[in-house]
Write an enzyme that holds these catalytic residues in place. Sequence first.
Site, PDB file in Angstrom:
ATOM      1  CE  LYS A  89      -4.049   2.006   0.623  1.00 40.67           C
ATOM      2  NZ  LYS A  89      -3.765   2.753  -0.545  1.00 40.67           N
ATOM      3  CD  GLN A 110       3.551   4.599   2.075  1.00 40.58           C
ATOM      4  OE1 GLN A 110       3.355   5.647   1.493  1.00 40.58           O
ATOM      5  NE2 GLN A 110       2.008   4.942   2.692  1.00 40.58           N
ATOM      6  CE  LYS A 113       4.420   7.519   5.923  1.00 41.41           C
ATOM      7  NZ  LYS A 113       4.738   8.707   4.293  1.00 41.41           N
ATOM      8  CE  LYS A 125       4.137   7.089  -3.027  1.00 38.61           C
ATOM      9  NZ  LYS A 125       4.185   7.999  -1.607  1.00 38.61           N
ATOM     10  N   GLY A 164      -2.755   7.652  -3.714  1.00 37.67           N
ATOM     11  CA  GLY A 164      -2.355   9.041  -4.564  1.00 37.67           C
ATOM     12  C   GLY A 164      -0.833   9.912  -3.781  1.00 37.67           C
ATOM     13  CG  ASP A 165       3.145  11.138  -3.328  1.00 36.13           C
ATOM     14  OD1 ASP A 165       3.150  11.138  -1.872  1.00 36.13           O
ATOM     15  OD2 ASP A 165       4.130  11.612  -3.886  1.00 36.13           O
ATOM     16  CB  THR A 208      -1.900  13.574   4.879  1.00 36.90           C
ATOM     17  OG1 THR A 208      -2.236  12.265   4.058  1.00 36.90           O
ATOM     18  CG2 THR A 208      -0.332  13.491   5.198  1.00 36.90           C
ATOM     19  CG  ASN A 239      -4.224  16.638  -0.301  1.00 38.37           C
ATOM     20  OD1 ASN A 239      -3.393  15.981   0.942  1.00 38.37           O
ATOM     21  ND2 ASN A 239      -5.678  16.665  -0.333  1.00 38.37           N
ATOM     22  CB  SER A 376      -5.716   4.365   2.234  1.00 35.24           C
ATOM     23  OG  SER A 376      -5.104   5.852   1.555  1.00 35.24           O
TER      24      SER A 376
HETATM   25  P1  NDP Z   1       0.580  18.132  -4.001  1.00 32.34           P
HETATM   26  O1  NDP Z   1       1.014  17.335  -5.014  1.00 32.34           O
HETATM   27  O2  NDP Z   1      -0.522  18.302  -3.431  1.00 32.34           O
HETATM   28  O3  NDP Z   1       1.714  19.058  -3.321  1.00 32.34           O
HETATM   29  C1  NDP Z   1       2.750  19.799  -3.408  1.00 32.34           C
HETATM   30  C2  NDP Z   1       3.396  20.904  -3.593  1.00 32.34           C
HETATM   31  O4  NDP Z   1       4.463  21.071  -3.033  1.00 32.34           O
HETATM   32  C3  NDP Z   1       2.596  21.829  -4.126  1.00 32.34           C
HETATM   33  O5  NDP Z   1       3.008  22.605  -4.258  1.00 32.34           O
HETATM   34  C4  NDP Z   1       4.402  21.758  -4.968  1.00 32.34           C
HETATM   35  O6  NDP Z   1       4.269  23.380  -5.696  1.00 32.34           O
HETATM   36  C5  NDP Z   1       5.202  21.788  -3.718  1.00 32.34           C
HETATM   37  N1  NDP Z   1       6.436  20.622  -3.866  1.00 32.34           N
HETATM   38  C6  NDP Z   1       6.828  20.099  -4.454  1.00 32.34           C
HETATM   39  N2  NDP Z   1       7.533  20.034  -5.031  1.00 32.34           N
HETATM   40  C7  NDP Z   1       9.132  21.360  -4.662  1.00 32.34           C
HETATM   41  C8  NDP Z   1      10.414  22.106  -4.972  1.00 32.34           C
HETATM   42  N3  NDP Z   1      10.873  20.741  -4.774  1.00 32.34           N
HETATM   43  N4  NDP Z   1       9.740  22.930  -4.216  1.00 32.34           N
HETATM   44  C9  NDP Z   1       8.633  23.650  -3.334  1.00 32.34           C
HETATM   45  N5  NDP Z   1       7.985  23.207  -3.888  1.00 32.34           N
HETATM   46  C10 NDP Z   1       7.627  22.381  -3.793  1.00 32.34           C
HETATM   47  O7  NDP Z   1       1.472  16.871  -2.971  1.00 32.34           O
HETATM   48  P2  NDP Z   1       0.788  16.470  -1.840  1.00 32.34           P
HETATM   49  O8  NDP Z   1       0.621  17.439  -1.148  1.00 32.34           O
HETATM   50  O9  NDP Z   1      -0.295  15.659  -1.801  1.00 32.34           O
HETATM   51  O10 NDP Z   1       2.170  15.874  -1.059  1.00 32.34           O
HETATM   52  C11 NDP Z   1       3.412  16.923  -0.163  1.00 32.34           C
HETATM   53  C12 NDP Z   1       3.841  15.306   0.192  1.00 32.34           C
HETATM   54  O11 NDP Z   1       3.568  14.939   0.603  1.00 32.34           O
HETATM   55  C13 NDP Z   1       4.438  14.874  -0.351  1.00 32.34           C
HETATM   56  O12 NDP Z   1       5.883  14.538   0.331  1.00 32.34           O
HETATM   57  C14 NDP Z   1       4.431  13.465  -0.032  1.00 32.34           C
HETATM   58  O13 NDP Z   1       5.158  12.129  -0.738  1.00 32.34           O
HETATM   59  C15 NDP Z   1       3.522  13.608   1.000  1.00 32.34           C
HETATM   60  N6  NDP Z   1       2.710  13.002   1.612  1.00 32.34           N
HETATM   61  C16 NDP Z   1       1.356  12.989   0.516  1.00 32.34           C
HETATM   62  C17 NDP Z   1       0.282  12.007   1.295  1.00 32.34           C
HETATM   63  C18 NDP Z   1      -1.153  12.798   0.423  1.00 32.34           C
HETATM   64  O14 NDP Z   1      -2.064  12.039   1.898  1.00 32.34           O
HETATM   65  N7  NDP Z   1      -1.393  13.331  -0.172  1.00 32.34           N
HETATM   66  C19 NDP Z   1       0.518  11.459   2.360  1.00 32.34           C
HETATM   67  C20 NDP Z   1       0.887  11.311   2.847  1.00 32.34           C
HETATM   68  C21 NDP Z   1       2.461  12.316   2.737  1.00 32.34           C
HETATM   69  P3  NDP Z   1       3.581  23.634  -6.614  1.00 32.34           P
HETATM   70  O15 NDP Z   1       2.503  23.912  -6.585  1.00 32.34           O
HETATM   71  O16 NDP Z   1       4.669  24.862  -7.536  1.00 32.34           O
HETATM   72  O17 NDP Z   1       3.739  22.784  -7.786  1.00 32.34           O
END
Ligand code: NDP
Length: 444
Positions: A89, A110, A113, A125, A164-165, A208, A239, A376
């Site tokens: 997962k 993961q 976690k 993943k 998703g991620d 999250t 997100n 999830s």
């Molecule tokens: P999203 O794609 O929704 O958002 C990612 C955000 O981070 C965007 O605002 C993006 O900017 C920014 N970003 C991405 N790369 C960079 C970078 N190199 N420098 C600066 N800003 C950056 O992703 P999520 O919110 O879903 O995920 C964020 C993190 O949380 C990841 O590490 C993911 O693995 C982790 N995560 C997410 C989960 C989930 O349920 N969604 C669960 C557990 C962990 P821009 O808008 O410009 O693209």
Amino acid sequence: MQYIQAVLADLKQNHPNEPEFHQAAEEILLSLAPVVMQHPEYEAAALLERFVEPERVVMFRVPWVDDAGKVRVNRGYRVQFNSAIGPYKGGLRFHPSVNLSVLKFLGLEQVLKNSLTGLPIGGGKGGSDFDLKGKSDGEVMRFCQSFMTELFRHIGQDTDVPAGDIGVGGREIGYLFGQYKRLQNEHTGVLTGRGLSYGGSLVRTEATGYGLIYILEEAMRRRGEGLQGKRVVISGAGNVAIYACEKAQALGAKVVAMYDSDGFIYDKEGIRLEVVKEIKEGRRGRIKEYAERVAGAEYHTGCRGIWGIPCDVALPCATQNELDEASAKLLVQGGVKYVAEGANMPTTPKAIEVLQGSGVVFLPAKAANAGGVATSALEMAQSGMRLYWSFEEVDARLKKIMAEIYRNIEDAASRYGKAGDLALGANIAGFEKVASAMLAQGIV
Ligand code: NDP
């Protein structure tokens, strides 16, 4: 210790040029030394060697046709890391930076976690180097369909359940699910994060971010504190960042800064989340627009400067290695007391040293952002039973799970004489269950 060093040396040789994977494996294995010393049976069963080697890695071509009729080719992956405690997962990430190193690091994290959630889910993943920026809906759909046309044969509700991620939200999950259903002729809980009209769970979107705040709240409660009136800085505007902001504000915190990959906004009056949501959710605009629309707000190009804003709580919620040693020093100077990781591995090892060495309470990702995968798993449970729980019911379960994770990691750190080291506690508590399941199942 010698056994761990030997496993790490082998890993670097067997998986060359994979720095993110090496970094994660090193951080985890070195912290497990006290546990491994108490369990000589691990070495006899080559448990660590098996623990860091993915059970299966699938890598495939993803051809698709863009709106101009040009054929494009991306690369797709699924790393099925460990199924000792349940089906694989873990999320799918669509981003140009995706490669095997990143996915193995995420997969290994993961595994621990998912174990910490207390629910029966193994770790995996996957994703692709596909760049969503500038792509039309039709292009995204055709890409997702092509991606699933290969992936479908490797997944299943009792085998591997992706979610998703980064880059994979509700729209992409919908297209992926539609293609799976068509190929497999089954409407099952094979993907989570599905829309509410076709098997999704309430709270999954918020999970999250909300979970991050619930575990932070628990850490604060045990220190006689709360979020009321605290200044909070959040990196990211996706997100996780958005829903962490929503829950933190609901509990009385003042969130003053957020960023996307171009730059950060600072609003000393407190971020107006409805404006951020309007910009980032749905139409995926740039955070810069916030400062054009909200009087008094500032926009700064580049991301690093965000860590220089004085705050009580910092929540890195964007991506790996975004908070480095220099940034950690800035945070400490600015009076930070709590850092909780919403993103995966956003804090570099040196930065963690700085934070922990300065008495900052540090909540590591594998515990702090486990709310998404935990919800999830609740979605999988609802799918299995063919029923839906209310928002309040799922939210209450999430809150309970996060508080339990906090207690377990605090307890594991104390049991090994490192009270307060929650990063160590998370590795140990997550690993203990996986190790016990692996030993029970023999050499597989
Ligand atoms: P999203 O794609 O929704 O958002 C990612 C955000 O981070 C965007 O605002 C993006 O900017 C920014 N970003 C991405 N790369 C960079 C970078 N190199 N420098 C600066 N800003 C950056 O992703 P999520 O919110 O879903 O995920 C964020 C993190 O949380 C990841 O590490 C993911 O693995 C982790 N995560 C997410 C989960 C989930 O349920 N969604 C669960 C557990 C962990 P821009 O808008 O410009 O693209």
